[in-house]
Scaffold this active site. Structure first.
Site, PDB file in Angstrom:
ATOM      1  N   PRO A 267       1.083  -0.968   0.238  1.00  0.00           N
ATOM      2  CA  PRO A 267      -0.457  -0.170   0.304  1.00  0.00           C
ATOM      3  C   PRO A 267       1.259   1.351  -0.725  1.00  0.00           C
ATOM      4  O   PRO A 267       0.070   2.863   0.183  1.00  0.00           O
ATOM      5  CB  PRO A 267      -0.825  -0.223   1.355  1.00  0.00           C
ATOM      6  CG  PRO A 267       0.064  -1.148   2.622  1.00  0.00           C
ATOM      7  CD  PRO A 267       0.966  -2.110   1.343  1.00  0.00           C
ATOM      8  N   CYS A 268       1.924   1.348   0.230  1.00  0.00           N
ATOM      9  CA  CYS A 268       2.952   2.237   0.341  1.00  0.00           C
ATOM     10  C   CYS A 268       4.124   2.650  -0.615  1.00  0.00           C
ATOM     11  O   CYS A 268       4.176   3.169  -2.216  1.00  0.00           O
ATOM     12  CB  CYS A 268       3.957   2.241   2.035  1.00  0.00           C
ATOM     13  SG  CYS A 268       2.723   2.713   3.061  1.00  0.00           S
ATOM     14  N   PHE A 269       4.737   1.722  -1.288  1.00  0.00           N
ATOM     15  CA  PHE A 269       5.861   1.765  -2.271  1.00  0.00           C
ATOM     16  C   PHE A 269       4.958   1.756  -3.868  1.00  0.00           C
ATOM     17  O   PHE A 269       5.881   3.442  -3.726  1.00  0.00           O
ATOM     18  CB  PHE A 269       6.534   0.667  -1.684  1.00  0.00           C
ATOM     19  CG  PHE A 269       7.636   0.259  -0.943  1.00  0.00           C
ATOM     20  CD1 PHE A 269       8.443   1.718  -0.454  1.00  0.00           C
ATOM     21  CD2 PHE A 269       8.287  -0.781  -0.652  1.00  0.00           C
ATOM     22  CE1 PHE A 269       8.786   1.647   0.921  1.00  0.00           C
ATOM     23  CE2 PHE A 269      10.034  -0.695   0.078  1.00  0.00           C
ATOM     24  CZ  PHE A 269       9.861   0.216   0.632  1.00  0.00           C
ATOM     25  N   ARG A 271       2.811   3.402  -4.294  1.00  0.00           N
ATOM     26  CA  ARG A 271       2.023   4.334  -4.753  1.00  0.00           C
ATOM     27  C   ARG A 271       2.547   6.007  -4.244  1.00  0.00           C
ATOM     28  O   ARG A 271       2.840   7.495  -4.448  1.00  0.00           O
ATOM     29  CB  ARG A 271       0.428   5.207  -4.310  1.00  0.00           C
ATOM     30  CG  ARG A 271       0.480   4.778  -2.135  1.00  0.00           C
ATOM     31  CD  ARG A 271      -0.284   5.154  -1.788  1.00  0.00           C
ATOM     32  NE  ARG A 271      -0.825   5.515  -0.994  1.00  0.00           N
ATOM     33  CZ  ARG A 271      -1.679   6.482  -0.615  1.00  0.00           C
ATOM     34  NH1 ARG A 271      -2.456   6.814  -1.418  1.00  0.00           N
ATOM     35  NH2 ARG A 271      -1.637   7.061   0.911  1.00  0.00           N
ATOM     36  N   ASP A 272       4.325   6.126  -3.111  1.00  0.00           N
ATOM     37  CA  ASP A 272       4.312   7.451  -3.001  1.00  0.00           C
ATOM     38  C   ASP A 272       5.146   7.626  -3.871  1.00  0.00           C
ATOM     39  O   ASP A 272       5.943   8.415  -4.411  1.00  0.00           O
ATOM     40  CB  ASP A 272       5.513   6.766  -1.277  1.00  0.00           C
ATOM     41  CG  ASP A 272       5.219   7.002  -0.213  1.00  0.00           C
ATOM     42  OD1 ASP A 272       3.129   7.168  -0.807  1.00  0.00           O
ATOM     43  OD2 ASP A 272       5.149   6.315   0.770  1.00  0.00           O
TER      44      ASP A 272
END
Ligand SMILES: NC(=O)c1ccc[n+]([C@@H]2O[C@H](COP(=O)([O-])OP(=O)(O)OC[C@H]3O[C@@H](n4cnc5c(N)ncnc54)[C@H](O)[C@@H]3O)[C@@H](O)[C@H]2O)c1
Length: 436
Positions: A267-269, A271-272
């Site tokens: 959920p992070c890498f 989209r960041d």
């Protein structure tokens, strides 16, 4: 201190438990009544190692409610950890944050005491000092910096090790509207962390930028490692592990996330990285580094699928071990194992899929296009090719299973998880001379 945690999801619920376990009086609030009921009853609403133990420690000081007045009453600070979904173009939406900050501000209007609103959700640079400050001031009728503090303080946790990462962070990143607000949040972290991490304090926009820049850098490192794996695969005698182990010894580089395996997910890498490209575009800065990182990542599952399909005997099936985006979590967002399964199915290959935690979530994405195995043995016994898609230590039991069921199998060991074990099968590691 008395702390309110707004949003009791994958990050907020463990944080509420950790804060309370470390002695703070914590009240969690969420719009989802089921989550609130779970926390109030001492049940873990999300699967995470050590979470249940932490909840037991937290129990005497941890409550949860759907009532804003009750949640914020007498609190010194609130940590806001609601979703900030990605939008078309790669930026993040503040809509849930603005709603939550509006509710917080309304309650703080009559509070008459200093309170720090600490935004923990990932946001686009400019959010805290822009629309979030405006929403807070409008709803509370109080001025940020005078009677109310505003901080930006993202967590650098990985799902599957959230509790450990909260207790032993490499650093605390703290954006602050002023020193008084930052002091409150730093004081809380000093009581929570067990490794006395450095606290990097700065203004709000630099902390917002640092959060997505850090993750974008890690994704770039992963895509670079995967690029070297592709090069090593094509070189006679090439071995990505030999190459990257050497690189990792250089202190300018370091060995973490320098593996050469499948791509990154979660959920992070992804989209960041997309967010920093969106930010660059908005500012008129070339986003090519971030775009190349993403393009390299998106190629990985298809690349592996093509090699697997080439090695598959007619009528043979493929077992994929690891459907979550990493071990120890049921989360399948942007999971390479799922992408590999979908690609193989699209090629007409019969796929059996297995994961110790993620079968339900995987089924919600893949439907009935694959067979779901109930155990490692069930997954692999009839497969011609086995792909180890995540470095889950549980998959190290595979050689013993192959010992019993034998056959002429090929194991694609993407993470070289079985290195050093005698494996009664042909083992192909990514980045290690896959035959053409
Ligand atoms: N999960 C991660 O690995 C991770 C890591 C670092 C940062 N983050 C960031 O943290 C934030 C939250 O992520 P998450 O994974 O915990 O999300 P999540 O979806 O698991 O949980 C969010 C919770 O917030 C609640 N919520 C939504 N709107 C609300 C409102 N107005 N008031 C109160 N509660 C509300 C939801 O019901 C849900 O329980 C995101 O910005 C994310 O980018 C997540």
């Amino acid at each position: 201190m008395k702390v309110c945690v707004v949003g009791l999801g994958k990050l907020g619920a463990p944080l509420a438990a950790v804060l309370a376990a470390k002695g703070h009086e914590v009240t969690g609030i969420d719009i989802d009544a089921a989550v609130v009921a779970a926390i109030a009853e001492g049940r873990a609403p999300v699967a995470e190692p050590d979470f249940a133990d932490m909840l037991t420690l937290a129990r005497p000081r941890l409550g949860a409610t759907t009532d804003w007045d009750q949640a914020v009453a007498g609190a010194d600070a609130s940590f806001v950890i609601v979703p900030t979904p990605s939008e078309e173009g790669g930026g993040f939406s503040n809509r849930h944050l603005l709603e939550a900050v509006g509710c917080l501000g309304t309650v703080l209007r009559g509070a008459g005491r200093y309170h720090v609103v600490n935004i923990t959700s990932t946001v686009m640079p400019g959010s805290c000092d822009g629309p979030i400050r405006a929403a807070l001031e409008a709803a509370s009728g109080r001025k940020v910096g005078e009677e109310i503090g505003l901080c930006y303080n993202p967590e650098f946790i990985a799902l599957g090790s959230v509790i450990r990462d909260m207790l032993y962070p490499d650093m605390i990143l703290l954006g602050e509207c002023d020193a008084r607000a930052g002091d409150v949040i730093e004081a809380i972290y000093r009581t929570v962390t067990e490794n006395a991490p450095p606290v990097q304090r700065m203004n709000l926009v630099n902390a917002e930028t640092a959060k997505i820049a850090l993750n974008a850098y890690v994704t770039m490192k992963i895509s670079f490692a995967n690029f070297i794996a592709e090069v090593s695969e094509a070189l006679p005698g090439g071995d990505v592990d030999a190459v990257l182990t050497a690189l990792g010894k250089d202190t300018r580089i370091g060995g973490k996330y320098l593996k050469g395996a499948l791509g990154y997910g979660g959920p992070c890498f992804p989209r960041d990285n997309a967010a920093i490209a969106a930010l660059a575009r908005r500012l008129g800065v070339q986003p090519d580094l971030a775009l190349a990182t993403d393009a390299g990542n998106r190629r990985q599952a298809g690349r592996l699928s093509a090699v697997v399909a080439r090695h598959l005997p007619p009528g043979g099936s493929v077992a994929i071990l690891g459907l979550a985006y990493k071990p120890n979590t049921p989360v399948v967002e942007e999971s390479q194992g799922l992408m590999l399964a979908a690609d193989l199915v699209a090629r007409g290959v019969a796929v059996t899929a297995y994961d110790p935690l993620a079968l339900t979530n995987a089924r919600a994405v893949l439907g009935e296009s694959v067979r779901y195995a109930t155990s490692l043995e069930d997954a692999t016994v009839n497969a011609a090719i086995i792909v180890i898609a995540t470095p889950d230590p549980a998959f190290r039991a595979l050689p013993a299973i192959l010992e019993r069921h034998g056959g002429n199998k090929i194991v694609f060991d993407c993470w070289r998880l079985l290195a050093g074990l005698p494996v009664p099968a042909r083992v192909i590691g990514l980045g290690q001379g896959v035959p053409a």
